[in-house]
Design a protein around this motif. Structure first.
Motif, PDB file in Angstrom:
ATOM      1  N   THR A 118       0.859  -1.195   0.000  1.00 59.33           N
ATOM      2  CA  THR A 118       0.000   0.000   0.000  1.00 59.33           C
ATOM      3  C   THR A 118       0.887   1.234   0.000  1.00 59.33           C
ATOM      4  O   THR A 118       1.718   1.418   0.896  1.00 59.33           O
ATOM      5  CB  THR A 118      -0.922   0.008   1.225  1.00 59.33           C
ATOM      6  OG1 THR A 118      -1.752  -1.160   1.184  1.00 59.33           O
ATOM      7  CG2 THR A 118      -1.804   1.244   1.215  1.00 59.33           C
ATOM      8  N   ARG A 144      -3.231   1.098  -3.972  1.00 61.66           N
ATOM      9  CA  ARG A 144      -2.537  -0.156  -4.278  1.00 61.66           C
ATOM     10  C   ARG A 144      -2.701  -0.454  -5.765  1.00 61.66           C
ATOM     11  O   ARG A 144      -3.752  -0.198  -6.352  1.00 61.66           O
ATOM     12  CB  ARG A 144      -3.109  -1.290  -3.439  1.00 61.66           C
ATOM     13  CG  ARG A 144      -2.358  -2.595  -3.552  1.00 61.66           C
ATOM     14  CD  ARG A 144      -2.819  -3.561  -2.463  1.00 61.66           C
ATOM     15  NE  ARG A 144      -4.254  -3.814  -2.533  1.00 61.66           N
ATOM     16  CZ  ARG A 144      -4.810  -4.740  -3.316  1.00 61.66           C
ATOM     17  NH1 ARG A 144      -4.044  -5.510  -4.088  1.00 61.66           N
ATOM     18  NH2 ARG A 144      -6.111  -4.909  -3.314  1.00 61.66           N
ATOM     19  N   SER A 212      -7.341   2.791  -1.491  1.00 61.93           N
ATOM     20  CA  SER A 212      -7.624   2.072  -0.246  1.00 61.93           C
ATOM     21  C   SER A 212      -8.243   2.969   0.816  1.00 61.93           C
ATOM     22  O   SER A 212      -9.169   2.569   1.512  1.00 61.93           O
ATOM     23  CB  SER A 212      -6.342   1.437   0.298  1.00 61.93           C
ATOM     24  OG  SER A 212      -5.779   0.546  -0.639  1.00 61.93           O
TER      25      SER A 212
END
Length: 382
Positions: A118, A144, A212
């Motif tokens: 990430t 990501r 994310s």
């Protein structure tokens, strides 16, 4: 001595026998000698008549070594968190999974792309709000890579494109939000709006990136008015705190009041049921007593009178006796008699030595009924 001094028999190391003006040594002969030596090593007989034998063998050795080096250099490893994008003469041909692979060097090229980590991309700057105020906003997006091919080739630089899109989304949302909401209660709404707007911006480009999370790091007013805004924020927080405390108090008091009300209601229902059942019991008792009264009225009246008097006298310590034939009523102080009762009993007297202890009997000095007199209670008259 030197090779060119007199008496050295003209021993020229360059094989220039007897001639001092014949020029440098023959390079072809030198290469031929080396070729013969290498040929003897590999099992070939030296051929002094062929001038190109060394050139062919040396070229073969070079080609073999180059092929081995080329083959070894083609091995590569893709990590567990990566995917390899294969380019053949600059054209995309596929994606390889983690593991050890081989590629033809100078023909194919593999670019590893991390698809599990990430990544964080910050953004900050002074922005104009809807009510024409300036605030410094700092946010961070976490993303990501989900498609290595799209990440590398759909845009020129995916990270830079995402940074521009993120900055644009922040400025759009802040420009449609008031300053008080950005600084105090509207931060969560701003964060959600920026996230949604960012996804709308990058969706047409298909960059192979998945957002994310979006974090609202900080929002500050200009330094000139920072103290006033700090006071406003503190007041807003106090208001929220007092509201929560009042709500907590209401939630604690209301159940208690409801419990007391329910308990009082239950007590009232129980009292009502008790009274009703008691009345029904009295009715049933009198219904049972009526046939007996009709059969023997006097006996029944006497029994009722005696039971009533017993119930009344059991709750009092004073008795008034109406004597028949007289005008006076006799008063019996039962409470005083009961208080004096322990004092009327004497302890055991101590006899002579060796004699047995005998209790001393006492006579009750309470009022006795005069002889020849009777009262209505003894006769049972009412």
């Amino acid at each position: 001595m030197a090779w060119n001094e007199p008496g050295n028999n003209d021993k020229d190391p360059w094989k220039n026998k007897g001639g001092r003006d014949q020029g440098p040594p023959d390079l072809d002969e030198l290469l031929k000698d080396l070729g013969n030596k290498f040929g003897g090593i590999f099992g070939n007989k030296p051929n002094r008549n062929s001038k190109n034998s060394f050139s062919g063998i040396g070229l073969s050795i070079v080609l073999i070594l180059a092929a081995v080096v080329w083959g070894i250099s083609g091995f590569y490893t893709i990590k567990e968190s990566e995917r390899g994008v294969i380019l053949q003469f600059g054209e995309f041909t596929g994606v390889v999974e983690p593991g050890i692979h081989w590629q033809p060097t100078f023909i194919q090229r593999v670019i590893p792309v991390n698809v599990q980590t990430t990544n964080n991309l910050p953004s900050r700057g002074d922005m104009l709000t809807e009510d024409e105020n300036v605030v410094m906003v700092e946010m961070q997006v976490q993303y990501r890579i989900i498609d290595a091919r799209n990440y590398l080739f759909n845009v020129t630089n995916a990270n830079e494109s995402l940074a521009h899109a993120f900055d644009s989304a922040i400025r759009y949302v802040i420009g449609h939000t008031k300053m008080d909401e950005v600084l105090t209660s509207g931060r969560e709404q701003v964060r959600q709006s920026v996230w949604s707007e960012l996804e709308k911006i990058i969706e047409p480009y298909n960059m192979g990136i998945m957002i994310s999370d979006v974090n609202f790091k900080d929002a500050r007013p200009p330094e000139q008015v920072k103290d006033a805004f700090d006071d406003a924020i503190a007041a807003r927080e106090d208001e929220e705190r007092f509201g929560l405390e009042a709500e907590k108090y209401a939630l604690s008091v209301e159940p208690e009041a409801r419990g007391r009300a329910i308990r009082m209601e239950q007590d009232a229902l129980a009292y009502k049921q008790q009274i009703v059942l008691a009345a029904q019991g009295e009715i049933a008792k009198f219904e049972k007593l009526l046939p007996e009264y009709q059969a023997a009225p006097k006996v029944t009246r006497d029994r009722l009178y005696i039971a009533t008097m017993e119930q009344v006298y059991s709750k009092t310590s004073k008795v008034m006796v109406d004597v028949e034939g007289g005008n006076n009523m006799m008063y019996l102080p039962l409470d005083k008699i009961m208080q004096q009762q322990p004092q009327l009993t004497l302890p055991y007297s101590q006899g002579l030595s060796g004699s047995a202890q005998t209790p001393v009997q006492s006579t009750n000095t309470g009022p006795n009924k005069p002889p020849g007199r009777s009262d209505r209670f003894s006769r049972g008259d009412n």
